[in-house]
Design a protein around this motif. Sequence first.
Motif, mmCIF file in Angstrom:
data_model
loop_
_atom_site.group_PDB
_atom_site.id
_atom_site.type_symbol
_atom_site.label_atom_id
_atom_site.label_comp_id
_atom_site.label_asym_id
_atom_site.label_seq_id
_atom_site.Cartn_x
_atom_site.Cartn_y
_atom_site.Cartn_z
ATOM 1 N N SER A 1 5.783 2.051 -8.673
ATOM 2 C CA SER A 1 4.874 3.120 -9.138
ATOM 3 C C SER A 1 4.420 4.086 -8.050
ATOM 4 O O SER A 1 3.840 5.127 -8.384
ATOM 5 C CB SER A 1 3.665 2.497 -9.833
ATOM 6 N N ASP A 2 4.597 3.761 -6.765
ATOM 7 C CA ASP A 2 4.268 4.675 -5.664
ATOM 8 C C ASP A 2 2.751 4.921 -5.572
ATOM 9 O O ASP A 2 2.079 4.247 -4.793
ATOM 10 C CB ASP A 2 5.034 6.002 -5.829
ATOM 11 N N ASP A 3 2.251 5.873 -6.340
ATOM 12 C CA ASP A 3 0.820 6.227 -6.329
ATOM 13 C C ASP A 3 0.344 6.328 -7.775
ATOM 14 O O ASP A 3 0.146 7.424 -8.305
ATOM 15 C CB ASP A 3 0.625 7.573 -5.611
ATOM 16 N N LEU B 1 7.435 -3.269 -5.029
ATOM 17 C CA LEU B 1 7.817 -3.174 -3.617
ATOM 18 C C LEU B 1 7.541 -1.796 -3.014
ATOM 19 O O LEU B 1 7.881 -1.550 -1.855
ATOM 20 C CB LEU B 1 9.312 -3.519 -3.477
ATOM 21 N N HIS B 2 6.957 -0.913 -3.796
ATOM 22 C CA HIS B 2 6.651 0.434 -3.284
ATOM 23 C C HIS B 2 5.371 0.922 -3.951
ATOM 24 O O HIS B 2 5.392 1.503 -5.035
ATOM 25 C CB HIS B 2 7.822 1.374 -3.580
ATOM 26 N N LEU B 3 4.266 0.636 -3.275
ATOM 27 C CA LEU B 3 2.949 0.968 -3.821
ATOM 28 C C LEU B 3 2.019 1.277 -2.662
ATOM 29 O O LEU B 3 1.876 0.450 -1.740
ATOM 30 C CB LEU B 3 2.440 -0.226 -4.640
ATOM 31 N N HIS B 4 1.449 2.467 -2.664
ATOM 32 C CA HIS B 4 0.465 2.832 -1.633
ATOM 33 C C HIS B 4 -0.915 2.487 -2.182
ATOM 34 O O HIS B 4 -1.326 3.047 -3.214
ATOM 35 C CB HIS B 4 0.543 4.323 -1.320
ATOM 36 N N LEU B 5 -1.623 1.590 -1.512
ATOM 37 C CA LEU B 5 -2.931 1.190 -2.042
ATOM 38 C C LEU B 5 -3.837 2.406 -2.228
ATOM 39 O O LEU B 5 -4.553 2.511 -3.225
ATOM 40 C CB LEU B 5 -3.587 0.158 -1.113
ATOM 41 N N ALA C 1 11.326 2.149 5.347
ATOM 42 C CA ALA C 1 10.943 3.551 5.566
ATOM 43 C C ALA C 1 11.222 4.379 4.324
ATOM 44 O O ALA C 1 12.210 4.141 3.624
ATOM 45 C CB ALA C 1 11.719 4.144 6.755
ATOM 46 N N HIS C 2 10.324 5.347 4.067
ATOM 47 C CA HIS C 2 10.623 6.362 3.057
ATOM 48 C C HIS C 2 11.755 7.237 3.608
ATOM 49 O O HIS C 2 11.665 7.720 4.742
ATOM 50 C CB HIS C 2 9.404 7.250 2.811
ATOM 51 N N ALA C 3 12.768 7.424 2.804
ATOM 52 C CA ALA C 3 13.879 8.290 3.226
ATOM 53 C C ALA C 3 14.645 8.750 1.996
ATOM 54 O O ALA C 3 14.868 7.973 1.064
ATOM 55 C CB ALA C 3 14.825 7.538 4.163
HETATM 56 ZN ZN LIG Z 1 5.800 6.121 -1.395
#
Ligand SMILES: [Zn+2]
Length: 315
Positions: free
Chosen positions: A274-276, A13-17, A193-195
């Motif tokens: 994993s984010d990035d 649910l948190h992955l920047h392509l 949102a990132h917070a």
């Molecule tokens: Zn992120």
Amino acid sequence: MYDWLNALPKAELHLHLEGSLEPELLFALAERNKIKLPWHDVEALRGAYAFNNLQEFLDLYYQGADVLRTEQDFYDLTWAYLLKCKAQNVIHTEPFFDPQTHTDRGIPFEVVLRGIKQALVDGEKQLGISHGLILSFLRHLSEEQAFNTLEQARPFRDAFIAVGLDSSEMGHPPSKFQRVFDRARSEGYLTVAHAGEEGPPEYIWQALDLLKIERIDHGVRALEDERLMQRIIDEQIPLTVCPLSNIKLRVFDDMRQHNILEMLERGVKVTVNSDDPAYFGGYVNENFAALHDSLGMTEAQARRLAQNSLEARLS
Ligand SMILES: [Zn+2]
Ligand SMILES: Nc1ncnc2[nH]cnc12
């Protein structure tokens, strides 16, 4: 890697392509698009992945994204990520992409979106991975630029489930984008949102109260504010936590200090992401494995984290 971790069905649910762009693909795309890179080879680029904070990472991340030029490039990027999902038993994903990173370089919105969306649709058909795409605004840019981006998305409204907010957190509070998020919600978008990644608990309050978000991306600084913790627990607001990212960007000095399991045990609906992954040393399963190795995460805790991810889906 641990077989039992691999076998758990999970959602990401948190992955920047753009953050899944592995150095090998980055070099291949640079060659295909005849772009000269400042790094001699893949190893030299990997050597540059040492960050003291979010901003140092973002500077390199935006530089890396410059090799993405054509619809095929965005397709290849997304497809490579989906193959990782398949290998790690990620059965559903809700990735972010940052249109402004590309439109500001002259790449048309629809070129970016078509490549990403086609890969996601093929991923559903060929790999059985469902998805919901999130359009994320860059918070270091202006409110007006975010409104422009929302306008550009209008003809493709059905391609998205939600809008999000990312990039440099400090000095760019959620309140800066309240009116953009109001407009997005009026058009039927959900919001995230990132917070509380680097920013204070006050930014999490704003994201909840002003942007009316469904999930908090990161949110690890919520533990500093007991009243906020109570609200997050009472309302079961999911947190999309990214452990390896938090270590790489020095949010915590060491994985042994990470607070994700403490939050889980207090009843927060935390998830592992994993984010990035190309920049931070691993995909979802490597994040789970790090929690096992450094924090003693049990199999029962891993199952709850995976179950949380499935329950916190927006689509
Ligand atoms: Zn992120
Ligand atoms: N961890 C992160 N925080 C904020 N913006 C981002 N964009 C990509 N990764 C990010």
